[in-house]
Scaffold this active site. Structure first.
Site, PDB file in Angstrom:
ATOM      1  N   GLU A  27       3.416  -5.365  12.433  1.00  0.00           N
ATOM      2  CA  GLU A  27       2.471  -4.258  12.215  1.00  0.00           C
ATOM      3  C   GLU A  27       1.396  -4.778  11.285  1.00  0.00           C
ATOM      4  O   GLU A  27       1.654  -5.006  10.108  1.00  0.00           O
ATOM      5  CB  GLU A  27       3.197  -3.064  11.576  1.00  0.00           C
ATOM      6  CG  GLU A  27       4.308  -2.483  12.412  1.00  0.00           C
ATOM      7  CD  GLU A  27       3.807  -1.942  13.740  1.00  0.00           C
ATOM      8  OE1 GLU A  27       2.635  -1.546  13.830  1.00  0.00           O
ATOM      9  OE2 GLU A  27       4.595  -1.940  14.700  1.00  0.00           O
ATOM     10  N   THR A  46      -1.318 -13.087   7.825  1.00  0.00           N
ATOM     11  CA  THR A  46       0.085 -13.374   7.501  1.00  0.00           C
ATOM     12  C   THR A  46       0.934 -13.249   8.765  1.00  0.00           C
ATOM     13  O   THR A  46       1.849 -14.052   8.997  1.00  0.00           O
ATOM     14  CB  THR A  46       0.618 -12.413   6.410  1.00  0.00           C
ATOM     15  OG1 THR A  46      -0.353 -12.292   5.378  1.00  0.00           O
ATOM     16  CG2 THR A  46       1.911 -12.899   5.816  1.00  0.00           C
ATOM     17  N   ASN A  52       0.814  -1.232   0.000  1.00  0.00           N
ATOM     18  CA  ASN A  52       0.000   0.000   0.000  1.00  0.00           C
ATOM     19  C   ASN A  52       0.844   1.278   0.000  1.00  0.00           C
ATOM     20  O   ASN A  52       0.467   2.271  -0.600  1.00  0.00           O
ATOM     21  CB  ASN A  52      -1.020  -0.004   1.136  1.00  0.00           C
ATOM     22  CG  ASN A  52      -0.391  -0.043   2.496  1.00  0.00           C
ATOM     23  OD1 ASN A  52       0.714  -0.565   2.668  1.00  0.00           O
ATOM     24  ND2 ASN A  52      -1.063   0.512   3.478  1.00  0.00           N
ATOM     25  N   GLU A  93       6.894   0.489  16.148  1.00  0.00           N
ATOM     26  CA  GLU A  93       7.953   1.047  15.323  1.00  0.00           C
ATOM     27  C   GLU A  93       8.050   2.536  15.640  1.00  0.00           C
ATOM     28  O   GLU A  93       7.316   3.046  16.473  1.00  0.00           O
ATOM     29  CB  GLU A  93       7.619   0.834  13.840  1.00  0.00           C
ATOM     30  CG  GLU A  93       7.565  -0.633  13.463  1.00  0.00           C
ATOM     31  CD  GLU A  93       7.325  -0.858  11.978  1.00  0.00           C
ATOM     32  OE1 GLU A  93       6.697  -0.004  11.342  1.00  0.00           O
ATOM     33  OE2 GLU A  93       7.775  -1.905  11.471  1.00  0.00           O
ATOM     34  N   GLY A 149       2.008  -6.093   7.318  1.00  0.00           N
ATOM     35  CA  GLY A 149       1.105  -6.753   6.380  1.00  0.00           C
ATOM     36  C   GLY A 149      -0.182  -7.149   7.087  1.00  0.00           C
ATOM     37  O   GLY A 149      -0.516  -6.605   8.141  1.00  0.00           O
TER      38      GLY A 149
HETATM   39  P1  NDP Z   1       0.219  -9.398   3.238  1.00  0.00           P
HETATM   40  O1  NDP Z   1       0.198  -9.867   4.641  1.00  0.00           O
HETATM   41  O2  NDP Z   1      -0.472 -10.221   2.218  1.00  0.00           O
HETATM   42  O3  NDP Z   1       1.696  -9.221   2.713  1.00  0.00           O
HETATM   43  C1  NDP Z   1       2.666  -8.403   3.354  1.00  0.00           C
HETATM   44  C2  NDP Z   1       4.044  -8.851   2.904  1.00  0.00           C
HETATM   45  O4  NDP Z   1       4.299 -10.161   3.418  1.00  0.00           O
HETATM   46  C3  NDP Z   1       4.199  -8.972   1.401  1.00  0.00           C
HETATM   47  O5  NDP Z   1       5.514  -8.625   1.037  1.00  0.00           O
HETATM   48  C4  NDP Z   1       3.917 -10.431   1.172  1.00  0.00           C
HETATM   49  O6  NDP Z   1       4.383 -10.935  -0.038  1.00  0.00           O
HETATM   50  C5  NDP Z   1       4.618 -11.049   2.360  1.00  0.00           C
HETATM   51  N1  NDP Z   1       4.175 -12.397   2.716  1.00  0.00           N
HETATM   52  C6  NDP Z   1       3.041 -13.033   2.363  1.00  0.00           C
HETATM   53  N2  NDP Z   1       3.009 -14.268   2.914  1.00  0.00           N
HETATM   54  C7  NDP Z   1       4.156 -14.405   3.636  1.00  0.00           C
HETATM   55  C8  NDP Z   1       4.712 -15.436   4.435  1.00  0.00           C
HETATM   56  N3  NDP Z   1       4.090 -16.593   4.608  1.00  0.00           N
HETATM   57  N4  NDP Z   1       5.888 -15.222   5.037  1.00  0.00           N
HETATM   58  C9  NDP Z   1       6.526 -14.050   4.888  1.00  0.00           C
HETATM   59  N5  NDP Z   1       6.067 -13.036   4.135  1.00  0.00           N
HETATM   60  C10 NDP Z   1       4.887 -13.198   3.513  1.00  0.00           C
HETATM   61  O7  NDP Z   1      -0.358  -7.911   3.262  1.00  0.00           O
HETATM   62  P2  NDP Z   1      -0.651  -6.990   2.017  1.00  0.00           P
HETATM   63  O8  NDP Z   1       0.588  -6.818   1.190  1.00  0.00           O
HETATM   64  O9  NDP Z   1      -1.903  -7.458   1.368  1.00  0.00           O
HETATM   65  O10 NDP Z   1      -0.892  -5.585   2.748  1.00  0.00           O
HETATM   66  C11 NDP Z   1      -2.110  -5.202   3.251  1.00  0.00           C
HETATM   67  C12 NDP Z   1      -2.178  -5.457   4.738  1.00  0.00           C
HETATM   68  O11 NDP Z   1      -1.109  -4.782   5.394  1.00  0.00           O
HETATM   69  C13 NDP Z   1      -3.438  -4.931   5.371  1.00  0.00           C
HETATM   70  O12 NDP Z   1      -3.948  -5.864   6.279  1.00  0.00           O
HETATM   71  C14 NDP Z   1      -2.967  -3.687   6.096  1.00  0.00           C
HETATM   72  O13 NDP Z   1      -3.782  -3.305   7.185  1.00  0.00           O
HETATM   73  C15 NDP Z   1      -1.619  -4.094   6.534  1.00  0.00           C
HETATM   74  N6  NDP Z   1      -0.811  -2.928   6.834  1.00  0.00           N
HETATM   75  C16 NDP Z   1      -0.491  -2.655   8.135  1.00  0.00           C
HETATM   76  C17 NDP Z   1       0.217  -1.533   8.464  1.00  0.00           C
HETATM   77  C18 NDP Z   1       0.617  -1.244   9.874  1.00  0.00           C
HETATM   78  O14 NDP Z   1       1.510  -0.414  10.062  1.00  0.00           O
HETATM   79  N7  NDP Z   1       0.030  -1.859  10.868  1.00  0.00           N
HETATM   80  C19 NDP Z   1       0.632  -0.571   7.436  1.00  0.00           C
HETATM   81  C20 NDP Z   1       0.255  -0.965   6.104  1.00  0.00           C
HETATM   82  C21 NDP Z   1      -0.446  -2.106   5.830  1.00  0.00           C
HETATM   83  P3  NDP Z   1       3.387 -10.966  -1.307  1.00  0.00           P
HETATM   84  O15 NDP Z   1       3.217  -9.573  -1.744  1.00  0.00           O
HETATM   85  O16 NDP Z   1       4.075 -11.784  -2.284  1.00  0.00           O
HETATM   86  O17 NDP Z   1       2.116 -11.590  -0.821  1.00  0.00           O
END
Ligand code: NDP
Length: 480
Positions: free
Chosen positions: A248, A230, A150, A461, A226
């Site tokens: 986070e 996850t 994002n 963080e 993420g």
């Molecule tokens: P994901 O959890 O799908 O992915 C986050 C990252 O983790 C990506 O790089 C992803 O790779 C990777 N990933 C996926 N599966 C695994 C695994 N099994 N082991 C290690 N890494 C993995 O989240 P999104 O990218 O869809 O982001 C959206 C989410 O992030 C929302 O829930 C949002 O609320 C959260 N978010 C939280 C924030 C915070 O500060 N609390 C800030 C911004 C977002 P890949 O892209 O290949 O799937």
């Protein structure tokens, strides 16, 4: 077709498998570049490079580390136009937003932590005339940083900057959905003279490279941003490995609008809080609770303001509302709008895929959508949608407002709109969230703790919290 490359040992290289994944421009739905599908073998190459760089970087003077990081921040600023355009193409966000927020914050993150590294001090605890304790804070060694799509460059730099400033070497994985600016950033690292192996960027999917990073025995700490599921997966996968974890995760943030708020400013800001970045910010306020006496008036002004948002080509400087990040994400968000209808919600505006003419006719656009008539327990109000969808609900008093706000598994951020000072303090105290904004939203001071409670994460963080996470404290006790 442009091929993105991994950044390992100071060089841009192809993935060992030779395999690439399609990278799609969300505004057009068309493939425009290829992303390396990295795997364990690439990770091992990066680990060897990181191991070789570890000691020298840890022993590099604070001033030298700050100088290199500051140079990187300057290079981001110098390349702001190119980076903002790349982010808009890769993610679908409006280019003006990418420049003002993503790129501006990326260099700010790096500059901030470059300085923080030179100012970081550790504690000492005197025991009367018996002894003195002091705390050494050494770098951890090799750390893993995994970031989402994002805010691709912004959240990427938010992690790697403190990690590097503390003297760690880093293996980082950007989201495979939005890899472009991390790739451009790796070129800037070479230009800035970051020593080889200090930062290694591996592109690929969660299963192919994210999971191996989290479980690699030589990677002692993981900073992950993420989704909550996850995050839960990573917690299980690393159980028993005694790694430091900073998670986070997702949010379902409440916005509490009291009748005594500054009406016009509140409407403007609550619209911004709900729909910035197409609602794809973990901090977006998607559950909007309005005190009953102003509910109808607020609703009318809010919907009218939402209707004025300009949807369009992310590369058009007039666009305020761009595309959602991918086809699958768009479909997920649209399925939640259908669910909201099944749950008895009324769509006040939006509710469907938006059509943008010309080169964006096949893009993944969704109309900003406002829904009312739902109860707090329904799935629409409980699950993170992470798109341009918000719900409006009335409340009758402060206690009810706080109960509704706290009524989900999440606890990341919140905003409260009122001119009653005592109430502002009370509500801030009682809301279950890591961040409470009073009469503002997304006003960020990089020194403050950032993170969530409940299913929104573990750890914090920002500022000292990040510096502490990326160092290992050791107490030294000296008897007089
Ligand atoms: P994901 O959890 O799908 O992915 C986050 C990252 O983790 C990506 O790089 C992803 O790779 C990777 N990933 C996926 N599966 C695994 C695994 N099994 N082991 C290690 N890494 C993995 O989240 P999104 O990218 O869809 O982001 C959206 C989410 O992030 C929302 O829930 C949002 O609320 C959260 N978010 C939280 C924030 C915070 O500060 N609390 C800030 C911004 C977002 P890949 O892209 O290949 O799937």
């Amino acid at each position: 077709m442009q091929k993105i490359e991994n950044y390992i040992n100071g060089e841009l290289i192809a993935p060992s498998s030779g395999n690439y994944i399609d990278n799609i421009e969300p505004a057009t739905g068309k493939i425009y570049s290829l992303v390396p599908e990295s795997n364990d073998k690439d990770l091992e190459t990066a680990i060897v490079a990181a191991e070789a760089a570890k000691e020298t970087w840890a022993n590099t003077s604070l001033e030298k580390r700050a100088e290199i990081l500051s140079k990187l921040a300057d290079l981001i600023d110098e390349n702001a136009e190119e980076l903002a355009k790349a982010e808009a193409i890769d993610n679908g966000k409006a280019v003006t937003f990418a420049k003002a927020v993503d790129v501006y914050r990326s260099s700010a993150n790096i500059r901030f932590f470059a300085q923080a590294g030179t100012q970081f001090a550790s504690e000492s605890h005197a025991m009367g005339n018996l002894a003195i304790n002091y705390t050494l804070r050494d770098p951890i060694g090799i750390v893993g940083c995994i970031s989402p799509w994002n805010f691709p460059l912004y959240l990427f730099t938010w992690k790697i900057a403190p990690a590097l400033a503390c003297g760690n070497v880093v293996i980082a994985k950007p989201s495979e959905v939005t890899p472009m600016t991390a790739y451009l950033f790796s070129k800037l690292c070479i230009e800035a003279g970051l020593p080889a192996g200090v930062l290694n960027i591996l592109h690929g999917t969660g299963p192919s490279i994210g999971a191996p990073i989290t479980t690699h025995p030589k990677i002692k700490a993981i900073s992950f941003t993420g989704g909550s599921s996850t995050g839960a997966h990573i917690t299980k996968a690393t159980a028993g490995m005694f790694k430091k974890l900073s998670l986070e995760l997702g949010g379902k943030n409440p916005t509490l609008v009291f009748a005594d708020c500054d009406f016009k400013e509140t409407v403007n800001e609550v619209v911004r809080a709900a729909f910035s970045n197409q609602g794809q910010i973990c901090l977006c306020g998607s559950r909007i609770y309005i005190e009953r006496p102003i509910y109808e008036k607020f609703k009318a002004a809010f919907v009218s303001q939402v209707n004025s948002l300009r949807i369009g080509d992310p590369l058009d400087e007039q666009t305020q509302h761009g595309a959602t990040v991918s086809k699958s994400h768009m479909e997920k968000v649209l399925s939640y709008i259908e669910l909201a209808k099944e749950e008895g919600g009324t769509i006040l505006t939006g509710g469907k895929r938006a059509k943008v003419q010309g080169r964006c006719q096949d893009g993944f656009f969704i109309e900003p959508t406002v829904i009312e008539g739902l109860n707090n327990q329904c799935r629409t109000n409980q699950e993170e949608i992470f798109g341009p969808v918000c719900t409006l609900m009335p409340f009758d008093n402060e206690t009810e407002a706080v109960t509704l706000a706290n009524g989900t598994q999440y606890g990341l951020a919140s905003s409260v709109w009122t001119n009653d000072l005592k109430r502002a303090h009370r509500v801030a105290k009682n809301i279950e969230a890591g961040i409470v904004w009073i009469n503002c939203w997304l006003l960020r001071d990089l020194r403050t703790p950032f993170g969530g409670v409940k299913s929104s994460g573990v750890g914090r963080e920002g500022g000292l919290e990040a510096m502490r996470f990326f160092t290992e404290p050791k107490n030294v006790c000296i008897k007089y």
